[in-house]
Write an enzyme that holds these catalytic residues in place. Structure first.
Site, PDB file in Angstrom:
ATOM      1  N   LYS A  33      -6.111  -8.713 -12.237  1.00  0.00           N
ATOM      2  CA  LYS A  33      -5.212  -9.340 -11.258  1.00  0.00           C
ATOM      3  C   LYS A  33      -5.932  -9.504  -9.927  1.00  0.00           C
ATOM      4  O   LYS A  33      -6.966  -8.846  -9.694  1.00  0.00           O
ATOM      5  CB  LYS A  33      -3.966  -8.468 -11.086  1.00  0.00           C
ATOM      6  N   ARG A 131       9.611   0.829  -9.288  1.00  0.00           N
ATOM      7  CA  ARG A 131       9.242  -0.571  -9.103  1.00  0.00           C
ATOM      8  C   ARG A 131       9.824  -1.340 -10.276  1.00  0.00           C
ATOM      9  O   ARG A 131      11.042  -1.452 -10.371  1.00  0.00           O
ATOM     10  CB  ARG A 131       7.717  -0.672  -8.962  1.00  0.00           C
ATOM     11  N   HIS A 160       4.347   3.110 -15.701  1.00  0.00           N
ATOM     12  CA  HIS A 160       3.283   3.097 -14.692  1.00  0.00           C
ATOM     13  C   HIS A 160       3.448   4.341 -13.829  1.00  0.00           C
ATOM     14  O   HIS A 160       4.579   4.730 -13.500  1.00  0.00           O
ATOM     15  CB  HIS A 160       3.403   1.815 -13.869  1.00  0.00           C
ATOM     16  N   ARG A 219      -5.052   1.447 -18.964  1.00  0.00           N
ATOM     17  CA  ARG A 219      -5.139   0.257 -18.092  1.00  0.00           C
ATOM     18  C   ARG A 219      -5.792   0.593 -16.757  1.00  0.00           C
ATOM     19  O   ARG A 219      -5.185   0.390 -15.708  1.00  0.00           O
ATOM     20  CB  ARG A 219      -3.744  -0.300 -17.764  1.00  0.00           C
ATOM     21  N   TYR A 268     -16.796  -8.846  21.847  1.00  0.00           N
ATOM     22  CA  TYR A 268     -15.496  -8.890  22.518  1.00  0.00           C
ATOM     23  C   TYR A 268     -15.041  -7.501  22.952  1.00  0.00           C
ATOM     24  O   TYR A 268     -15.270  -6.525  22.240  1.00  0.00           O
ATOM     25  CB  TYR A 268     -14.435  -9.448  21.568  1.00  0.00           C
ATOM     26  N   CYS A 316     -16.274  -9.610  14.851  1.00  0.00           N
ATOM     27  CA  CYS A 316     -15.667 -10.900  15.216  1.00  0.00           C
ATOM     28  C   CYS A 316     -15.183 -11.600  13.945  1.00  0.00           C
ATOM     29  O   CYS A 316     -15.325 -11.077  12.844  1.00  0.00           O
ATOM     30  CB  CYS A 316     -16.679 -11.783  15.931  1.00  0.00           C
ATOM     31  N   ASP A 318     -16.418 -14.276  12.496  1.00  0.00           N
ATOM     32  CA  ASP A 318     -17.492 -14.776  11.632  1.00  0.00           C
ATOM     33  C   ASP A 318     -18.785 -13.990  11.731  1.00  0.00           C
ATOM     34  O   ASP A 318     -19.739 -14.284  11.022  1.00  0.00           O
ATOM     35  CB  ASP A 318     -17.795 -16.236  11.991  1.00  0.00           C
TER      36      ASP A 318
HETATM   37  C1  LIG Z   1      -2.738  -2.630 -11.030  1.00  0.00           C
HETATM   38  C2  LIG Z   1      -2.146  -1.938 -12.176  1.00  0.00           C
HETATM   39  C3  LIG Z   1      -2.912  -1.068 -12.958  1.00  0.00           C
HETATM   40  C4  LIG Z   1      -4.305  -0.626 -12.575  1.00  0.00           C
HETATM   41  O1  LIG Z   1      -4.192   0.290 -11.514  1.00  0.00           O
HETATM   42  P1  LIG Z   1      -5.457   1.057 -10.924  1.00  0.00           P
HETATM   43  O2  LIG Z   1      -4.881   1.944  -9.895  1.00  0.00           O
HETATM   44  O3  LIG Z   1      -6.364   0.027 -10.338  1.00  0.00           O
HETATM   45  O4  LIG Z   1      -6.078   1.792 -12.049  1.00  0.00           O
HETATM   46  C5  LIG Z   1      -2.327  -0.569 -14.110  1.00  0.00           C
HETATM   47  N1  LIG Z   1      -1.059  -0.891 -14.447  1.00  0.00           N
HETATM   48  C6  LIG Z   1      -0.288  -1.686 -13.683  1.00  0.00           C
HETATM   49  C7  LIG Z   1       1.118  -1.985 -14.103  1.00  0.00           C
HETATM   50  C8  LIG Z   1      -0.795  -2.226 -12.518  1.00  0.00           C
HETATM   51  O5  LIG Z   1      -0.019  -3.005 -11.759  1.00  0.00           O
END
Ligand SMILES: *Cc1c(COP(=O)(O)O)cnc(C)c1O
Length: 374
Positions: A33, A131, A160, A219, A268, A316, A318
């Site tokens: 992602k 979530r 998650h 994941r 700056y 800055c 750039d």
């Molecule tokens: C982004 C995400 C992950 C990976 O999370 P990390 O903290 O980068 O390991 C796994 N599962 C879900 C649902 C996520 O949104």
């Protein structure tokens, strides 16, 4: 090509993937992602699959579409909640949504039916992140609902974790509690005769600290990009040892060298004044490239020819400036590591400004070309 580019070390990424495959012995889903956490999604996705990942995960439908347009054929999980108007694209690009509720399952089924396709989905259970996902108690009835909608196929069940990357006692207990809730929901599904499919829960913290979260598939995102948030990297735990290597290096070149007299200010706000006569390099990397302005005035050193030199003054839009010291033999056009390479990595940069490496690599802007190194 201009001076500033993000070097993406693909073989390091592959080694990180292989290390997770080896450590867990499970299927690996590679989260790509946000353009693979800023590293470039199609290239990273290809490398992940080459190294043994079995599927990919995107947040947005457009990200999944881009992977398909680039010829990636592996299963793609859709981690975020899409809008109903995006369902035709989900079907067209064969994306696999995570489903949190019966209404959306119904919308998916209706569209799949009309299109004459079967649609594998994963059931998402909220065990304590707060979530996406249904409650653990609702899981069996939602799973039954999905199974009852004939074009849908319950291909997996996921949750998650909220604090899996923390070794703190209370956080460990919270993760264990999440896994207990998940386990109970899975048991309830199975005792109603429902097959949860591929079961998955572990993000990077789960991989590093909680082997009991590995189930059928893991994941991990940030770990594959080379950052350990747990402090467990390199240490032997019950699970084994893993030493992720940072994949991204922000590289640029010196575009101008100037002599600065004692007492003169640079950049700056005049927050830096030369403590002695010195030589200053101007490098074309700024906050518009994603090098955070918040690092101004903090301790940061870039790498030039294997040595470290302090960043001085405000960053800055750039450009930013580096103190080479009075007797440096560094010359104009030389290569500079802004982070990664022979500078400290994005994890250290994040720590210095109170954020996380995710935000550093995701924020490297689109004007910075990604250069893939084997
Ligand atoms: C982004 C995400 C992950 C990976 O999370 P990390 O903290 O980068 O390991 C796994 N599962 C879900 C649902 C996520 O949104």
């Amino acid at each position: 090509m201009g001076a500033t580019r993000a070097l993406i070390h693909l073989e390091r990424f592959r080694r990180n993937v292989r290390a997770v495959v080896h450590l867990t012995g499970r299927r690996v889903c590679a989260p790509v992602k946000a353009d693979a956490y800023g590293h470039g999604a199609p290239e990273i996705a290809r490398a992940a699959l080459e190294a043994g990942a079995s599927c990919l995960a995107a947040a947005l439908v457009s990200e999944g579409a881009k992977l398909r347009e680039n010829g990636l054929d592996a299963p793609i999980l859709l981690l975020s909640q899409p809008l109903p108007c995006e369902i035709p694209e989900i079907l067209h690009y064969r994306l696999c949504p995570l489903v949190s509720d019966g209404d959306f399952a119904f919308e998916l089924a209706r569209a799949a039916e009309a299109a004459g396709v079967r649609l594998p989905v994963h059931l998402k259970i909220d065990t304590g992140l707060g979530r996406l996902g249904c409650s653990p108690e609702e899981a069996p009835s939602l799973a039954a609902r999905i199974e009852g909608l004939s074009p849908l196929e319950l291909a997996g069940t996921a949750t998650h974790l909220a604090v899996s990357d923390s070794a703190d006692r209370e956080d460990r207990a919270y993760t264990e509690e999440q896994l207990v809730r998940f386990g109970k929901a899975l048991d309830a599904m199975r005792s109603s005769g429902l097959d949860p499919g591929i079961v998955h829960a572990a993000n990077s913290g789960g991989v590093m600290l909680h082997p009991e979260s590995w189930f059928d598939m893991v994941r991990p995102g940030i770990l594959l990009y080379g950052y350990d948030m747990t402090g467990a990297a390199g240490k032997t735990s019950g699970a084994g040892v893993l030493c992720p290597e940072p994949v991204m290096e922000l590289r640029t070149r010196i575009v101008l060298i100037r002599n600065v007299k004692k007492g003169e200010s640079v950049s700056y706000g005049r927050i830096w004044r030369a403590p002695r006569d010195t030589v200053v390099a101007v490098i074309p990397a700024g906050y518009a490239d994603g090098f955070p302005r918040l690092i101004s005035g903090k301790n940061w050193e870039v790498g030039i020819r294997g040595r470290r030199y302090p960043l001085i003054g405000r960053v800055c839009m750039d450009q930013c400036m580096v103190d080479l010291g009075p007797d440096s033999n560094i010359s104009r056009w030389e290569e500079v590591s802004v982070f990664g390479g022979n500078a400290p990595d994005a994890g250290e940069l994040a720590a210095e400004i109170g954020t996380i490496p995710y935000e550093i690599t995701c924020n490297i802007s689109s004007r910075v070309p990604r250069v893939y190194i084997e």
